[in-house]
Design a protein around this motif. Structure first.
Motif, PDB file in Angstrom:
ATOM      1  N   UNK A   1      33.727  43.207  48.198  1.00 55.37           N
ATOM      2  CA  UNK A   1      32.970  41.877  48.507  1.00 55.37           C
ATOM      3  C   UNK A   1      34.010  40.795  48.957  1.00 55.37           C
ATOM      4  N   UNK A   2      35.062  40.698  48.604  1.00 57.44           N
ATOM      5  CA  UNK A   2      35.723  39.479  48.685  1.00 57.44           C
ATOM      6  C   UNK A   2      36.298  39.714  50.286  1.00 57.44           C
ATOM      7  N   UNK A   3      36.465  41.021  50.762  1.00 59.64           N
ATOM      8  CA  UNK A   3      37.060  41.098  52.010  1.00 59.64           C
ATOM      9  C   UNK A   3      35.928  40.714  52.974  1.00 59.64           C
ATOM     10  N   UNK A   4      34.597  41.078  52.462  1.00 64.07           N
ATOM     11  CA  UNK A   4      33.302  40.812  53.348  1.00 64.07           C
ATOM     12  C   UNK A   4      33.372  39.098  53.557  1.00 64.07           C
TER      13      UNK A   4
ATOM     14  N   UNK B   1      40.310  25.420  51.983  1.00 62.95           N
ATOM     15  CA  UNK B   1      40.408  25.624  50.443  1.00 62.95           C
ATOM     16  C   UNK B   1      39.478  27.089  50.073  1.00 62.95           C
ATOM     17  N   UNK B   2      38.496  27.046  50.525  1.00 63.13           N
ATOM     18  CA  UNK B   2      37.609  28.330  50.275  1.00 63.13           C
ATOM     19  C   UNK B   2      38.009  29.516  50.654  1.00 63.13           C
ATOM     20  N   UNK B   3      38.486  29.426  51.974  1.00 61.82           N
ATOM     21  CA  UNK B   3      39.351  30.725  52.281  1.00 61.82           C
ATOM     22  C   UNK B   3      40.572  31.084  51.625  1.00 61.82           C
ATOM     23  N   UNK B   4      41.261  29.987  50.968  1.00 58.36           N
ATOM     24  CA  UNK B   4      42.630  30.312  50.485  1.00 58.36           C
ATOM     25  C   UNK B   4      42.249  30.768  49.216  1.00 58.36           C
TER      26      UNK B   4
ATOM     27  N   UNK C   1      44.220  38.953  46.743  1.00 57.14           N
ATOM     28  CA  UNK C   1      45.737  39.440  46.075  1.00 57.14           C
ATOM     29  C   UNK C   1      46.069  39.600  44.801  1.00 57.14           C
ATOM     30  N   UNK C   2      45.080  38.503  44.038  1.00 61.01           N
ATOM     31  CA  UNK C   2      45.200  39.082  42.445  1.00 61.01           C
ATOM     32  C   UNK C   2      44.549  40.425  42.391  1.00 61.01           C
TER      33      UNK C   2
ATOM     34  N   UNK D   1      46.521  46.201  40.950  1.00 58.96           N
ATOM     35  CA  UNK D   1      46.619  47.625  41.002  1.00 58.96           C
ATOM     36  C   UNK D   1      48.105  48.128  41.325  1.00 58.96           C
ATOM     37  N   UNK D   2      48.694  47.542  42.302  1.00 56.87           N
ATOM     38  CA  UNK D   2      49.751  48.020  42.778  1.00 56.87           C
ATOM     39  C   UNK D   2      50.921  48.285  41.706  1.00 56.87           C
ATOM     40  N   UNK D   3      51.189  47.455  40.572  1.00 56.72           N
ATOM     41  CA  UNK D   3      52.066  47.820  39.611  1.00 56.72           C
ATOM     42  C   UNK D   3      51.731  48.977  38.928  1.00 56.72           C
ATOM     43  N   UNK D   4      50.275  49.000  38.557  1.00 56.72           N
ATOM     44  CA  UNK D   4      49.741  50.093  37.773  1.00 56.72           C
ATOM     45  C   UNK D   4      49.990  51.531  38.391  1.00 56.72           C
ATOM     46  N   UNK D   5      49.914  51.377  39.915  1.00 59.19           N
ATOM     47  CA  UNK D   5      50.117  52.624  40.726  1.00 59.19           C
ATOM     48  C   UNK D   5      51.918  53.093  40.575  1.00 59.19           C
ATOM     49  N   UNK D   6      52.665  51.953  40.679  1.00 56.47           N
ATOM     50  CA  UNK D   6      54.182  52.080  40.510  1.00 56.47           C
ATOM     51  C   UNK D   6      54.353  52.866  39.248  1.00 56.47           C
ATOM     52  N   UNK D   7      53.848  52.327  38.137  1.00 54.11           N
ATOM     53  CA  UNK D   7      54.070  52.717  36.912  1.00 54.11           C
ATOM     54  C   UNK D   7      53.916  54.159  36.601  1.00 54.11           C
TER      55      UNK D   7
END
Ligand SMILES: Nc1ncnc2c1ncn2[C@@H]1O[C@H](COP(=O)(O)OP(=O)(O)OP(=O)(O)O)[C@@H](O)[C@H]1O
Length: 611
Positions: free
Chosen positions: A179-182, A223-226, A233-234, A239-245
């Motif tokens: 939903x955030x991507x959309x 500001x809204x876009x940021x 990113x959050x 997710x990414x650290x979880x995958x690396x672990x």
């Protein structure tokens, strides 16, 4: 929706080669750890130097072949994705050429720009990376897991468990990210609109010191876009650290179970090394594929946005009795032809050609009770408009600001479709004309002259009707008639002078003269000048008007419809049409109107002209 495979089908051969290359790459990649295990088990542990040497040479050859096939695979997939991107863009450009002016307003410039640029780019990158990353993944998993289970079923289960955890993590991340991507995509459309507005309107913004006001608008949207980007990113950051672990945990678990098996004598040390390598390859391949898979939903959204443009039906309606026949012929015609303008090539019930000649009494143009309404407008912009224009005649259209003068001129080349009534050209309804043929007879100079990026020569030649071959003399003669040659000859490069987008490196008067030359070079039967003289100085205006009068005496006896502001210009026309609030408030010669039309009398008074 046309399936995406439609775009891949013609590229089946390179796609087959990519599949074959990815098979070779996977086989080579997995063969190397298998060979490592053999070297350790049978060479290093047994001290067999000869075996180590020959196996190492084998490994080197396999590694080189694997790298070669991987490089070729990347090159091939780049070719496939670039080709698909090209076809998509081609289709989009053709589809946009068939849009009516209403459709452009409906979608908005920002989203159209984003869909033709960023959305296509996204699809292209996901396709290219998908072929490189996703295609080898199933094979890598199947063969890698098979080899691991062959060596130790416990280690095979360890890898399976880590894979399952990885997939669950990705599903969790993806459900939150989509939903955030959309929302980000919609925001990007808004940003494009805003930035475009600021660039085009920069002189006004500066002249009125509205920088702060515009900055405030920018700040809100940026500001809204940021905020949305930060949220995205959050989401990925969790997710990414979880995958690396998980990735590292798999090595620990293999060492633990593997060490246990080695101590029990059911596994050799070299096998543990091989399984660690298999696990790394499987999980890495999965991870890389997942990075692309994460992007797939976004690419699907992009494709849906593109298809919305590709499959958009022209929203213009047609007046009765042409509506049904035009609709039928539109559905039969080749959709998205490359003609410039609102409709498909064969809109219109036939391919009418000139049915009347200069000597006929048939009017060249006739408006019959024409009513027209802009999109969603409560009241019509034009109501019950009727008038006739004959060959060789000049008609001046006058009226208050916003009374509907430009709208009348826009209806003739079918830039908009009328609500009711009829417009006849050479005795046939313009809706019975093939739209390209109709426009070939019209030399249209819009109120706001627009020039395209390119040379002056190219911009003037833009006026050529399809099939019309223009010589250098034709271009120079048209520029001479429009009094454009004087300034063109002073420019660096003359006719080859580069015009920037919109013609912004030329003055308003110069742009207007080139727009006139563009219409003149067409040698049309009907000239339409929408308030085109207002940007010219008095001397140039007189010279152009005289040249135009001479054009009207040519064999084909073209007519001129000209929106005029000044009575001094209009009074020379054969007839004057007075428009007031979208309705005809007078039609006749200057002398007739000066005595019969109160609106014309008011115009005369406002310009201090005596009848
Ligand atoms: N694209 C559009 N969408 C909606 N309404 C429009 C559009 N273009 C014009 N109008 C409305 O239609 C009416 C007639 O506009 P038009 O441009 O024909 O007037 P005009 O007489 O040529 O004005 P001007 O003398 O300022 O050029 C106006 O009320 C205007 O607000």
């Amino acid at each position: 929706m046309k399936p995406f495979m439609h775009y891949i089908k013609p590229l089946w051969f390179p796609a087959a080669i990519v599949s074959l290359l990815s098979l070779l790459t996977v086989a080579g990649t997995l063969y190397i750890p298998t060979l490592t295990a053999t070297i350790i088990n049978d060479g290093v542990l047994k001290g067999d130097l000869e075996m180590i040497t020959s196996s190492s040479i084998n490994m080197l050859v396999v590694a080189l072949l694997t790298v070669l096939s991987a490089i070729l695979g990347v090159a091939m997939s780049a070719h496939i994705s670039a080709s698909v991107g090209k076809v998509l863009r081609d289709d989009l450009v053709k589809a946009l050429q068939c849009f009516s002016l209403r459709d452009f307003t409906h979608f908005g410039t920002g989203t159209i720009l984003m869909r033709t640029s960023r959305d296509v780019e996204k699809i292209q990158s996901v396709l290219g990376e998908g072929l490189n990353m996703i295609l080898p993944m199933p094979l890598m998993i199947c063969v890698g897991l098979g080899l691991t289970f062959y060596k130790s079923w416990q280690l095979g289960l360890v890898i399976l468990a880590v894979m399952a955890c990885m997939i669950l993590t990705i599903i969790f991340i993806e459900s939150r990210a989509l939903p955030i991507i959309k929302a980000i995509q919609l925001k990007l459309d808004d940003i494009t609109d805003l930035v475009r507005d600021h660039i085009v309107g920069m002189p006004v913004i500066r002249a009125f010191n509205r920088r702060t006001y515009e900055n405030d608008k920018e700040i809100v949207i940026f500001t809204e876009s940021a905020r949305l980007n930060k949220k995205l990113r959050q989401t990925f950051a969790i997710g990414l650290p979880t995958i690396l672990i998980l990735f590292n945990m798999s090595t620990v678990a293999i060492l633990w179970f593997g060490g246990y098996n080695v101590s029990m004598g059911s596994l050799q040390v070299g096998d543990i090394m091989a399984v660690i390598e298999y696990a790394n390859l499987i999980l890495l391949s999965m991870l890389m594929a997942i990075f692309v898979i994460i992007d797939i939903p976004e690419a699907i959204v992009c494709y849906a946005r593109i298809r919305e443009l590709l499959e958009h039906e022209n929203t213009d309606t047609f007046p009765e009795p042409y509506a049904s026949s035009i609709t039928n012929s539109m559905s039969q015609s080749t959709k998205h032809s490359t003609n410039q303008g609102s409709y498909q090539t064969s809109t219109g019930t036939g391919t009418a050609t000139a049915t009347a000649t200069a000597t006929d009494n048939t009017p060249l143009l006739e408006f019959r009770n024409v009513t027209f309404r802009y999109d969603n407008a409560e009241s019509p912009a034009l109501e019950n408009i009727s008038f006739k224009v004959y060959h060789g005649e000049t008609l001046a259209i006058m009226g208050d600001i916003g009374s509907g003068k430009s709208t009348i001129t826009n209806l003739i080349p079918r830039l908009f479709a009328i609500e009711s009534g009829d417009i006849l050209f050479k005795g046939k309804s313009i809706y019975e004309w093939n739209v390209d043929d109709l426009r070939a007879h019209i030399g249209y100079v819009p109120q706001k002259a627009y020039l395209f990026t390119g040379t002056i020569d190219m911009n003037v030649r833009y006026g050529a009707a399809s099939g019309q071959v223009l010589s250098v003399e034709d271009v120079e003669n048209a520029c001479h008639l429009a009094k454009a040659d004087e300034f063109i000859n002073r420019l660096d490069g003359g006719y080859q002078y580069t015009v920037s987008q919109g013609g912004t490196n030329l003055s308003g008067g110069q742009r207007q003269r080139l727009a006139m030359a563009r219409a003149l070079v067409r040698k049309p039967d009907l000239f339409i000048f929408d308030d085109s003289f207002s940007a010219l100085d008095g001397t140039t205006e007189r010279a152009v008007r005289t040249a135009l009068q001479e054009e009207l005496q040519k064999d084909n006896r073209p007519a001129l419809i000209s929106v005029e502001q000044k009575v001094s210009a209009a009074k020379k026309a054969d007839h004057i049409l007075i428009i007031n609030r979208g309705q005809v408030a007078g039609y006749g010669t200057h002398d007739e109107l000066a005595t019969t039309s109160t609106v014309y009398q008011q115009i005369l008074a406002s310009q201090e002209v005596t009848a």
